[in-house]
Design a protein around this motif. Structure first.
Motif, PDB file in Angstrom:
ATOM      1  N   ARG A  71       0.848  -1.199   0.000  1.00  0.00           N
ATOM      2  CA  ARG A  71       0.000   0.000   0.000  1.00  0.00           C
ATOM      3  C   ARG A  71       0.881   1.245   0.000  1.00  0.00           C
ATOM      4  O   ARG A  71       1.804   1.369   0.801  1.00  0.00           O
ATOM      5  CB  ARG A  71      -0.916   0.005   1.215  1.00  0.00           C
ATOM      6  N   ILE A  72       0.574   2.165  -0.899  1.00  0.00           N
ATOM      7  CA  ILE A  72       1.335   3.406  -1.010  1.00  0.00           C
ATOM      8  C   ILE A  72       0.390   4.589  -0.965  1.00  0.00           C
ATOM      9  O   ILE A  72      -0.725   4.529  -1.494  1.00  0.00           O
ATOM     10  CB  ILE A  72       2.180   3.436  -2.319  1.00  0.00           C
ATOM     11  N   MET A  73       0.816   5.640  -0.314  1.00  0.00           N
ATOM     12  CA  MET A  73       0.085   6.905  -0.345  1.00  0.00           C
ATOM     13  C   MET A  73       0.922   7.926  -1.095  1.00  0.00           C
ATOM     14  O   MET A  73       2.121   8.078  -0.833  1.00  0.00           O
ATOM     15  CB  MET A  73      -0.199   7.402   1.072  1.00  0.00           C
ATOM     16  N   ILE A  74       0.302   8.623  -2.029  1.00  0.00           N
ATOM     17  CA  ILE A  74       0.970   9.692  -2.773  1.00  0.00           C
ATOM     18  C   ILE A  74       0.550  11.023  -2.154  1.00  0.00           C
ATOM     19  O   ILE A  74      -0.644  11.332  -2.090  1.00  0.00           O
ATOM     20  CB  ILE A  74       0.597   9.674  -4.268  1.00  0.00           C
ATOM     21  N   ALA A  75       1.515  11.810  -1.673  1.00  0.00           N
ATOM     22  CA  ALA A  75       1.218  13.052  -0.964  1.00  0.00           C
ATOM     23  C   ALA A  75       1.690  14.270  -1.747  1.00  0.00           C
ATOM     24  O   ALA A  75       2.750  14.251  -2.380  1.00  0.00           O
ATOM     25  CB  ALA A  75       1.882  13.038   0.411  1.00  0.00           C
ATOM     26  N   LYS A  76       0.882  15.335  -1.687  1.00  0.00           N
ATOM     27  CA  LYS A  76       1.247  16.646  -2.227  1.00  0.00           C
ATOM     28  C   LYS A  76       1.205  17.627  -1.071  1.00  0.00           C
ATOM     29  O   LYS A  76       0.135  17.939  -0.551  1.00  0.00           O
ATOM     30  CB  LYS A  76       0.254  17.085  -3.308  1.00  0.00           C
ATOM     31  N   MET A  77       2.361  18.104  -0.656  1.00  0.00           N
ATOM     32  CA  MET A  77       2.435  18.971   0.521  1.00  0.00           C
ATOM     33  C   MET A  77       2.823  20.402   0.152  1.00  0.00           C
ATOM     34  O   MET A  77       3.396  20.650  -0.900  1.00  0.00           O
ATOM     35  CB  MET A  77       3.463  18.405   1.513  1.00  0.00           C
ATOM     36  N   GLY A  78       2.481  21.324   1.040  1.00  0.00           N
ATOM     37  CA  GLY A  78       2.854  22.713   0.838  1.00  0.00           C
ATOM     38  C   GLY A  78       2.021  23.391  -0.238  1.00  0.00           C
ATOM     39  O   GLY A  78       0.927  22.950  -0.573  1.00  0.00           O
ATOM     40  N   GLN A  79       2.562  24.466  -0.787  1.00  0.00           N
ATOM     41  CA  GLN A  79       1.830  25.268  -1.776  1.00  0.00           C
ATOM     42  C   GLN A  79       2.095  24.790  -3.210  1.00  0.00           C
ATOM     43  O   GLN A  79       2.201  25.593  -4.131  1.00  0.00           O
ATOM     44  CB  GLN A  79       2.217  26.741  -1.627  1.00  0.00           C
ATOM     45  N   ASP A  80       2.196  23.491  -3.384  1.00  0.00           N
ATOM     46  CA  ASP A  80       2.473  22.889  -4.691  1.00  0.00           C
ATOM     47  C   ASP A  80       1.146  22.431  -5.299  1.00  0.00           C
ATOM     48  O   ASP A  80       0.575  21.440  -4.876  1.00  0.00           O
ATOM     49  CB  ASP A  80       3.427  21.706  -4.494  1.00  0.00           C
ATOM     50  N   GLY A  81       0.642  23.193  -6.252  1.00  0.00           N
ATOM     51  CA  GLY A  81      -0.669  22.890  -6.827  1.00  0.00           C
ATOM     52  C   GLY A  81      -0.644  22.012  -8.056  1.00  0.00           C
ATOM     53  O   GLY A  81      -1.659  21.874  -8.746  1.00  0.00           O
ATOM     54  N   HIS A  82       0.504  21.394  -8.356  1.00  0.00           N
ATOM     55  CA  HIS A  82       0.617  20.555  -9.554  1.00  0.00           C
ATOM     56  C   HIS A  82       0.488  19.087  -9.158  1.00  0.00           C
ATOM     57  O   HIS A  82       1.333  18.561  -8.448  1.00  0.00           O
ATOM     58  CB  HIS A  82       1.982  20.770 -10.234  1.00  0.00           C
ATOM     59  N   ASP A  83      -0.569  18.427  -9.622  1.00  0.00           N
ATOM     60  CA  ASP A  83      -0.737  17.030  -9.230  1.00  0.00           C
ATOM     61  C   ASP A  83      -0.851  16.067 -10.411  1.00  0.00           C
ATOM     62  O   ASP A  83      -1.158  14.894 -10.227  1.00  0.00           O
ATOM     63  CB  ASP A  83      -1.959  16.864  -8.317  1.00  0.00           C
ATOM     64  N   ARG A  84      -0.562  16.539 -11.632  1.00  0.00           N
ATOM     65  CA  ARG A  84      -0.646  15.651 -12.791  1.00  0.00           C
ATOM     66  C   ARG A  84       0.297  14.460 -12.632  1.00  0.00           C
ATOM     67  O   ARG A  84      -0.104  13.305 -12.798  1.00  0.00           O
ATOM     68  CB  ARG A  84      -0.301  16.413 -14.079  1.00  0.00           C
ATOM     69  N   GLY A  85       1.560  14.746 -12.298  1.00  0.00           N
ATOM     70  CA  GLY A  85       2.546  13.677 -12.149  1.00  0.00           C
ATOM     71  C   GLY A  85       2.177  12.713 -11.049  1.00  0.00           C
ATOM     72  O   GLY A  85       2.312  11.497 -11.195  1.00  0.00           O
ATOM     73  N   ALA A  86       1.688  13.258  -9.927  1.00  0.00           N
ATOM     74  CA  ALA A  86       1.298  12.408  -8.800  1.00  0.00           C
ATOM     75  C   ALA A  86       0.156  11.481  -9.188  1.00  0.00           C
ATOM     76  O   ALA A  86       0.148  10.292  -8.827  1.00  0.00           O
ATOM     77  CB  ALA A  86       0.897  13.276  -7.608  1.00  0.00           C
ATOM     78  N   LYS A  87      -0.819  12.000  -9.934  1.00  0.00           N
ATOM     79  CA  LYS A  87      -1.957  11.182 -10.352  1.00  0.00           C
ATOM     80  C   LYS A  87      -1.524  10.107 -11.353  1.00  0.00           C
ATOM     81  O   LYS A  87      -2.029   8.987 -11.334  1.00  0.00           O
ATOM     82  CB  LYS A  87      -3.037  12.072 -10.975  1.00  0.00           C
TER      83      LYS A  87
END
Length: 400
Positions: free
Chosen positions: A270-286
């Protein structure tokens, strides 16, 4: 009026000076399509935030197109081109299909609430990444004509802690030298207009508050008091990446290793992908989330703008094996060590932390010393990173 920006995902960390040509072609396409406003990306944006050197090249790309090519002097440079007319006809019809789909949902606002537009973007992104990973779509310097050795380039170093201190000091100075009563009255007017739109124009009230030196956060809070804060619907997709990668040896090896792990441990990794701080780019994470899901991982996706404490808490609550931190806004040297400390506070130092995204190679050693177990930069094939993570998980289990 139309604003265009050259592509961010087409920029490569590897052989980065190729990005100058990519950006120029993309900018030319926007100009030939009659854009009125244009942003050109810098050559090093897949590595770090732009330097003055790279930003100047990006700016001069626009000046070159405007003042040396003369394409801006022509009303329709592609007039009469059968090929361009055929492409225009195709995109118009395909766009109309999307518009009709959105209209059936009640308009774009309703469609956004369902998460449909974002889902369509993520499907296209996952499909494109699979094409790149399989080699069916060429990216020069990534899956073809790759250099054996990459010479480092100068990058912009950002001290996020210092930047935050400076911004806090500026806000304190701002609030100490303004008419506080007038600001509070202006913010109250904003809240009233949000409650009852007949009492005035919201934009006009916001401009008035800003002229009195209200901060953007305060103006947003004045609205949020009535309508709350929008939370995007988080949906992950599956099947898109695997449909394009079927038969790929690395992809099949990743699936086999995941299946072996699940058989041995009694559950999927199981893995969780996190986007922290003021980083509004989530294409790569998705895209990573989709690829890992198709490799057989159970995948959790954190919301945008999480704090390290929030990301760590979600990882612990979901009992993940791995917390993958995606960073594209130069916050990795601050946020990732913080999330590692938060995991320790919660009694889960065993959760492996990985880093990915726009992270300069010069920062890798810092992150490894902070406790990161693996770093996957731009251009990493998803199956290869999945294989590496299962290998590390297996080693951790053997040592436990």
């Amino acid at each position: 009026r139309t604003h265009c920006q050259t592509s961010g995902w087409s920029l490569t960390e590897q052989d980065p000076f190729n990005n100058v040509g990519r950006t120029c072609v993309e900018a030319m396409g926007a100009v030939l399509g009659h854009t009125q406003s244009l942003h050109t990306n810098a050559l090093d944006e897949a590595i770090a935030l732009p330097t003055d050197f790279s930003a100047r090249i990006a700016r001069n790309t626009q000046i070159y197109i405007q003042e040396e090519t003369y394409v801006t002097k022509q009303v329709d440079p592609w007039g009469g081109s059968y090929y361009v007319e055929a492409l225009t006809n195709e995109i118009a019809h395909r766009a109309w299909e999307h518009i009709q789909e959105i209209e059936k949902l009640g308009g774009m606002a309703k469609a956004i609430e369902t998460g449909l537009p974002k889902l369509k973007i993520e499907e296209a992104a996952a499909r494109t990444q699979a094409h790149i990973d399989s080699g069916s779509q060429t990216i020069v310097g990534i899956n073809k004509y790759r250099l054996d050795h990459e010479d480092p380039i100068d990058i912009l170093e950002v001290d996020n802690t210092e930047v935050r201190k400076e911004q806090v000091a500026r806000l304190e100075d701002l609030r100490a030298n303004r008419d506080e009563a007038a600001v509070k009255a202006a913010l109250a007017e904003i809240t009233e207009v949000v409650k009852d739109p007949s009492k005035g124009n919201l934009l006009d009230k916001a401009v008035k508050a800003a002229s009195l030196r209200a901060s953007l956060g305060e103006i947003s809070d004045a609205c949020e008091a009535v309508v709350g804060r929008y939370k995007a619907v988080i949906k992950t997709i599956s099947g898109v990446y695997s449909n394009e990668e079927k038969g790929d040896p690395e992809f099949e090896e990743a699936r086999r290793m995941v299946a072996d792990f699940a058989k041995r441990e009694g559950r999927q990794p199981r893995i969780m992908i996190a986007k922290m701080g003021q980083d509004g780019h989530d294409r790569g994470a998705k895209v990573v989330a989709t690829g890992y899901a198709d490799c057989g991982f159970d995948v959790d996706m954190g919301p945008l703008f999480q704090t390290p404490a929030e990301a760590a808490r979600q990882a612990v609550e979901n009992d993940v094996h791995i917390l993958g931190c995606s960073s594209l806004a130069a916050g990795h040297k601050t946020l990732i060590p913080q999330v590692i400390e938060e995991l320790k506070k919660l009694g889960r130092p065993d959760i492996l932390v990985t880093a990915g995204g726009v992270i300069p190679a010069q920062d890798y050693d810092f992150l490894y010393k902070a406790g990161v177990c693996a770093i996957f930069g731009p251009g990493t094939r998803i199956p290869r990173s999945a294989i590496e993570m299962i290998r590390i998980l297996n080693e951790e289990r053997a040592q436990a």
